[in-house]
Write an enzyme that holds these catalytic residues in place. Sequence first.
Site, PDB file in Angstrom:
ATOM      1  N   ARG A 156       0.843  -1.217   0.000  1.00  0.00           N
ATOM      2  CA  ARG A 156       0.000   0.000   0.000  1.00  0.00           C
ATOM      3  C   ARG A 156       0.874   1.261   0.000  1.00  0.00           C
ATOM      4  NH1 ARG A 156      -1.917   1.946   4.452  1.00  0.00           N
ATOM      5  NH2 ARG A 156      -2.280  -0.069   5.446  1.00  0.00           N
ATOM      6  N   TYR A 192     -16.085  15.518 -15.319  1.00  0.00           N
ATOM      7  CA  TYR A 192     -16.589  14.145 -15.245  1.00  0.00           C
ATOM      8  C   TYR A 192     -17.674  14.033 -14.161  1.00  0.00           C
ATOM      9  CZ  TYR A 192     -16.354   9.064 -14.894  1.00  0.00           C
ATOM     10  OH  TYR A 192     -16.657   7.737 -14.861  1.00  0.00           O
ATOM     11  N   ASP A 210      -7.524  17.381 -15.269  1.00  0.00           N
ATOM     12  CA  ASP A 210      -7.842  16.027 -15.729  1.00  0.00           C
ATOM     13  C   ASP A 210      -7.648  16.008 -17.235  1.00  0.00           C
ATOM     14  OD1 ASP A 210      -9.083  13.692 -16.629  1.00  0.00           O
ATOM     15  OD2 ASP A 210     -10.630  13.742 -15.062  1.00  0.00           O
ATOM     16  N   LYS A 235      -8.959   4.453 -19.395  1.00  0.00           N
ATOM     17  CA  LYS A 235      -9.254   4.904 -20.751  1.00  0.00           C
ATOM     18  C   LYS A 235      -8.038   4.681 -21.664  1.00  0.00           C
ATOM     19  CE  LYS A 235     -12.836   6.024 -18.394  1.00  0.00           C
ATOM     20  NZ  LYS A 235     -13.117   7.356 -17.882  1.00  0.00           N
TER      21      LYS A 235
HETATM   22  C1  LIG Z   1     -13.503   7.860 -16.650  1.00  0.00           C
HETATM   23  C2  LIG Z   1     -13.078   9.207 -16.229  1.00  0.00           C
HETATM   24  C3  LIG Z   1     -12.775   9.486 -14.890  1.00  0.00           C
HETATM   25  C4  LIG Z   1     -12.935   8.469 -13.784  1.00  0.00           C
HETATM   26  O1  LIG Z   1     -12.068   7.402 -13.954  1.00  0.00           O
HETATM   27  P1  LIG Z   1     -12.359   5.909 -13.355  1.00  0.00           P
HETATM   28  O2  LIG Z   1     -11.155   5.171 -13.753  1.00  0.00           O
HETATM   29  O3  LIG Z   1     -13.640   5.443 -13.984  1.00  0.00           O
HETATM   30  O4  LIG Z   1     -12.529   6.072 -11.883  1.00  0.00           O
HETATM   31  C5  LIG Z   1     -12.341  10.762 -14.567  1.00  0.00           C
HETATM   32  N1  LIG Z   1     -12.219  11.710 -15.517  1.00  0.00           N
HETATM   33  C6  LIG Z   1     -12.506  11.477 -16.805  1.00  0.00           C
HETATM   34  C7  LIG Z   1     -12.344  12.579 -17.797  1.00  0.00           C
HETATM   35  C8  LIG Z   1     -12.949  10.228 -17.211  1.00  0.00           C
HETATM   36  O5  LIG Z   1     -13.239  10.003 -18.492  1.00  0.00           O
END
Ligand SMILES: *Cc1c(COP(=O)(O)O)cnc(C)c1O
Length: 374
Positions: free
Chosen positions: A38, A91, A163, A188
């Site tokens: 961890r 998001y 992000d 993604k």
């Molecule tokens: C999918 C996504 C998230 C969240 O990610 P997870 O891996 O599903 O927790 C955050 N920001 C964006 C832009 C996303 O497409």
Amino acid sequence: MKGTPIIPPVCLSATYKFKNSDELIDVVQNRNGYLYSRWDNPTVVEAEKELALMEHYDKALGFSSGMAAITTAIISSVKNGDRIVSSRQVYGATFEFLNDYLPQLGVETTFVDCWDTDGFQRELAKGATVLYLESPTNPLLRVLDIAGLTSMAHDQDCLVFCDSTFASPINQHPSNYGVDITIHSATKYLGGHHDITAGFLCCNKNHYDQLWSYRKVLGGVMDPMTAMLAQRGMQTLALRINCQNQNALAIAKILDKHESIDAVYYPGLQSHPDYSIAKTQLTGFGGMMSFEVKGDFDTTKLFVDSLKVIKIATSLGGVSTLINQPITNTHVALTPENRSKAGIKENLVRLSVGVESLDKLIGDLKQALAKLKR
Ligand SMILES: *Cc1c(COP(=O)(O)O)cnc(C)c1O
């Protein structure tokens, strides 16, 4: 035996052994080794190094999901009484966290539409601890002026988070504009094969220790198998993104001219409101787009249901092309009024373009659109 593995071995060990007590004490005090997974794990560290290099930061930290990364970064940076200024077009789960959960900890967030530069200036001038950005946005692919907004925030001694999931480290580098913490949902593009749930934070040395300590305590660390898959995904990231950039631009141009399509939202089209900033900030326009089918919700559904190659699914960024209607999933919680304010119509579909052959994708879209004329 001679020869060492090309691939870093997956280290599943949850804990680590020491020659003697002094060695363990040294690792605990100086963090110069592994104690417990961890805290740190060699396979996760490999993936972190790979991403830090790609994003031009000193460090990266692996998390069990994008949301684990986002919530850990935010919680580590604010305290009771602080204020966050955030783009409204973030998001869904990020919005939920900022809007519904953080106020319970005494942290208020003011949301500003991502194209409203004056609004950001005004809100930042009132004082804020964190400016939270996401670019390009979901699902309309708005592109924020990361450089301009970051410099406004830094003038007020406000931290900047961005992000950058939709752009991936191939199409955009928030570090170029001084962003303090860059966020990726590795679920993604970084993973890229629809088979991991993971996230990363990227930062320089000055922010690392605090993020590391919060990750250790909140516990949303990446697991070693996922780290191996993320690291493997990153080896082909540039290849995949270049293919997705090309496929998506070609598809956007065709859809833009198609008689059964009302509008296409893709930052690589001159008609996109942010085309000029996209051209300088992005080195590729990306694999994400959305468009409006001529007709109502049911006509749009007929189009989506008629696709044979392209799959109906949420999520994005992988090798397979995925499609969905935002009002049925990612934006289902919005009231019709808020939906219309957000510009998300009932005939909107979002497309995550994969790496299939372009002919196959275009053929599939065309045959499904042809169904609508009957
Ligand atoms: C999918 C996504 C998230 C969240 O990610 P997870 O891996 O599903 O927790 C955050 N920001 C964006 C832009 C996303 O497409």
